[in-house]
Design a protein around this motif. Structure first.
Motif, PDB file in Angstrom:
ATOM      1  N   PHE A 227       0.119 -40.887 -37.447  1.00 55.76           N
ATOM      2  CA  PHE A 227       1.202 -42.044 -37.324  1.00 55.76           C
ATOM      3  C   PHE A 227       2.521 -40.799 -37.317  1.00 55.76           C
ATOM      4  O   PHE A 227       3.486 -41.119 -36.240  1.00 55.76           O
ATOM      5  CB  PHE A 227       1.720 -42.287 -38.981  1.00 55.76           C
ATOM      6  CG  PHE A 227       3.696 -43.126 -39.408  1.00 55.76           C
ATOM      7  CD1 PHE A 227       2.754 -44.563 -39.377  1.00 55.76           C
ATOM      8  CD2 PHE A 227       4.190 -42.358 -39.638  1.00 55.76           C
ATOM      9  CE1 PHE A 227       4.168 -45.106 -39.516  1.00 55.76           C
ATOM     10  CE2 PHE A 227       4.997 -43.297 -39.566  1.00 55.76           C
ATOM     11  CZ  PHE A 227       5.276 -44.333 -39.675  1.00 55.76           C
ATOM     12  N   TYR A 228       2.505 -39.262 -37.837  1.00 56.62           N
ATOM     13  CA  TYR A 228       3.551 -38.490 -37.723  1.00 56.62           C
ATOM     14  C   TYR A 228       3.315 -37.746 -36.051  1.00 56.62           C
ATOM     15  O   TYR A 228       4.670 -37.583 -35.494  1.00 56.62           O
ATOM     16  CB  TYR A 228       3.426 -37.492 -38.194  1.00 56.62           C
ATOM     17  CG  TYR A 228       3.947 -37.517 -39.812  1.00 56.62           C
ATOM     18  CD1 TYR A 228       5.253 -38.073 -40.292  1.00 56.62           C
ATOM     19  CD2 TYR A 228       3.074 -38.218 -41.604  1.00 56.62           C
ATOM     20  CE1 TYR A 228       5.940 -38.377 -40.991  1.00 56.62           C
ATOM     21  CE2 TYR A 228       3.782 -38.395 -42.483  1.00 56.62           C
ATOM     22  CZ  TYR A 228       5.253 -38.824 -42.521  1.00 56.62           C
ATOM     23  OH  TYR A 228       5.744 -39.178 -44.205  1.00 56.62           O
ATOM     24  N   ALA A 229       2.077 -38.289 -35.558  1.00 55.48           N
ATOM     25  CA  ALA A 229       2.267 -37.573 -34.688  1.00 55.48           C
ATOM     26  C   ALA A 229       2.345 -38.715 -33.435  1.00 55.48           C
ATOM     27  O   ALA A 229       3.078 -38.301 -32.693  1.00 55.48           O
ATOM     28  CB  ALA A 229       0.747 -37.716 -33.681  1.00 55.48           C
ATOM     29  N   ALA A 230       3.031 -40.339 -33.462  1.00 52.42           N
ATOM     30  CA  ALA A 230       3.081 -40.449 -32.724  1.00 52.42           C
ATOM     31  C   ALA A 230       4.762 -40.837 -33.231  1.00 52.42           C
ATOM     32  O   ALA A 230       5.807 -40.883 -32.026  1.00 52.42           O
ATOM     33  CB  ALA A 230       2.883 -42.139 -33.436  1.00 52.42           C
ATOM     34  N   LEU A 231       5.141 -40.586 -34.176  1.00 53.53           N
ATOM     35  CA  LEU A 231       6.924 -40.010 -34.741  1.00 53.53           C
ATOM     36  C   LEU A 231       7.161 -38.823 -33.477  1.00 53.53           C
ATOM     37  O   LEU A 231       8.020 -39.238 -32.918  1.00 53.53           O
ATOM     38  CB  LEU A 231       6.668 -39.909 -36.139  1.00 53.53           C
ATOM     39  CG  LEU A 231       8.063 -39.862 -36.138  1.00 53.53           C
ATOM     40  CD1 LEU A 231       9.471 -40.418 -35.803  1.00 53.53           C
ATOM     41  CD2 LEU A 231       8.129 -39.388 -37.344  1.00 53.53           C
ATOM     42  N   LEU A 232       6.419 -37.973 -33.560  1.00 55.69           N
ATOM     43  CA  LEU A 232       6.960 -36.695 -32.653  1.00 55.69           C
ATOM     44  C   LEU A 232       7.012 -36.949 -31.140  1.00 55.69           C
ATOM     45  O   LEU A 232       7.885 -36.689 -30.136  1.00 55.69           O
ATOM     46  CB  LEU A 232       6.082 -35.801 -33.441  1.00 55.69           C
ATOM     47  CG  LEU A 232       6.772 -34.780 -34.669  1.00 55.69           C
ATOM     48  CD1 LEU A 232       5.337 -33.734 -34.689  1.00 55.69           C
ATOM     49  CD2 LEU A 232       7.517 -34.071 -34.594  1.00 55.69           C
ATOM     50  N   HIS A 233       5.974 -38.169 -30.838  1.00 61.50           N
ATOM     51  CA  HIS A 233       5.002 -38.092 -29.518  1.00 61.50           C
ATOM     52  C   HIS A 233       6.598 -38.951 -28.545  1.00 61.50           C
ATOM     53  O   HIS A 233       7.641 -38.449 -28.053  1.00 61.50           O
ATOM     54  CB  HIS A 233       3.918 -38.638 -29.217  1.00 61.50           C
ATOM     55  CG  HIS A 233       4.469 -39.107 -27.769  1.00 61.50           C
ATOM     56  ND1 HIS A 233       4.491 -40.700 -27.431  1.00 61.50           N
ATOM     57  CD2 HIS A 233       3.417 -38.874 -26.648  1.00 61.50           C
ATOM     58  CE1 HIS A 233       4.285 -40.384 -26.154  1.00 61.50           C
ATOM     59  NE2 HIS A 233       3.507 -39.282 -25.714  1.00 61.50           N
ATOM     60  N   VAL A 237       9.184 -37.850 -25.989  1.00 59.22           N
ATOM     61  CA  VAL A 237       8.761 -38.694 -24.888  1.00 59.22           C
ATOM     62  C   VAL A 237       9.566 -39.655 -24.892  1.00 59.22           C
ATOM     63  O   VAL A 237      10.252 -39.521 -23.877  1.00 59.22           O
ATOM     64  CB  VAL A 237       7.489 -38.733 -24.261  1.00 59.22           C
ATOM     65  CG1 VAL A 237       7.353 -39.392 -23.478  1.00 59.22           C
ATOM     66  CG2 VAL A 237       6.570 -37.901 -24.998  1.00 59.22           C
ATOM     67  N   VAL A 238       9.765 -40.294 -25.443  1.00 57.79           N
ATOM     68  CA  VAL A 238      10.732 -41.628 -25.284  1.00 57.79           C
ATOM     69  C   VAL A 238      12.058 -41.058 -26.321  1.00 57.79           C
ATOM     70  O   VAL A 238      13.375 -42.143 -25.123  1.00 57.79           O
ATOM     71  CB  VAL A 238      10.336 -42.547 -26.230  1.00 57.79           C
ATOM     72  CG1 VAL A 238      10.629 -44.407 -26.021  1.00 57.79           C
ATOM     73  CG2 VAL A 238       8.934 -43.287 -25.904  1.00 57.79           C
TER      74      VAL A 238
END
Length: 277
Positions: A227-233, A237-238
């Motif tokens: 979840f936090y990896a996705a948040l940082l990504h 990136v986005v």
């Protein structure tokens, strides 16, 4: 008769509570001395709490995380320590209105639970376990700070959008400062949790003979990490910033709480020792 550790628990709770009162007084009256009072009192409570953790460690000969009483106390101690560190680094004064009450509440709940664990497992003396628990808790404390910052961000954003300049507008930092501080908390938390999970794999290998066993705690810890990896990504990136990042930080903390407590209460696994009553 009250023992030394009981006295330390009471002293810690009193100082954390007084710090909470000081921070809320600062929020209302915006006097610098109230903030200084809050941080000094919290620091004093942290010293008493450190003495409590150290005394317990020497008494049982291992990290004080044998039951829910000890685990919550350890979590509250690390939360206060991480906040004091971030306070020194970023100077986000008003964040104390979130962290001081949380530390107080954690210690009050801890004090009401059974103190003596059912058994003292020798595996709790492992270096990898000590490293794993301390680093994981440090990362989760940083995520707790990110949640607090996220709540403050949403309050300030609402105050700005309504253009009424109400209670929170002049009492909260700028959106830019809140966003950058929240990002620093998430980066710190993600780094520490990653290291903590890796040390947990090594501990699991030494105790159970395998790095991963699909234990519910392991699965949900993985979900939290993703979840936090996705948040940082998405942020890097986005370009997720501001409101989206704040909301995700709050949701992430809810996932963290379930991983920390809910899994052990509702799902069976070998991490249950940490939250036994």
């Amino acid at each position: 008769m009250m023992g030394f550790t009981d006295l330390l628990v009471i002293i810690t709770i009193i100082f954390y509570f007084l710090s909470t009162a000081s921070y809320f007084a600062y929020l209302f009256f915006q006097k610098d001395y109230l903030h200084r009072l809050g941080i000094y009192i919290l620091g004093t409570g942290f010293v008493a709490h450190t003495t409590l953790i150290g005394t317990t460690f020497m008494h049982i000969g291992s990290i004080p995380a044998h039951n829910l009483h000890q685990t919550l106390s350890l979590a509250g101690w690390i939360l206060a320590g991480v906040f004091l560190t971030f306070q020194y680094r970023f100077g986000l004064r008003v964040l104390g209105i979130f962290i001081a009450p949380l530390a107080t509440f954690t210690m009050i709940i801890s004090s009401r639970l059974p103190i003596t664990p059912d058994r003292l497992d020798e595996s709790f003396k492992s270096f990898w376990l000590i490293l794993h628990v301390v680093i994981i808790f440090t990362g989760e404390a940083a995520f707790a700070l990110a949640c607090g910052v996220g709540i403050l961000y949403l309050l300030q954003e609402h105050a700005i959008k309504t253009k009424k300049r109400g209670f929170f507008f002049n009492r909260l930092p700028s959106l830019e400062m809140l966003d950058s501080t929240g990002y620093a908390c998430i980066i710190t938390g993600f780094t520490m949790v990653t290291i903590g999970l890796l040390s947990g794999f090594l501990y699991a290998r030494s105790i159970w003979g395998r790095f991963w066993s699909w234990d519910p705690k392991e699965v949900w810890s993985g979900i939290m990490w993703l979840f936090y990896a996705a948040l940082l990504h998405e942020r890097l990136v986005v370009g997720w910033r501001g409101r989206k990042s704040a909301i995700m930080s709050i949701i992430g903390f809810v996932v963290l709480l379930f991983t920390f407590l809910g899994v052990n209460f509702f799902l069976k696994g070998h991490h249950g020792d940490f939250t036994q009553w």
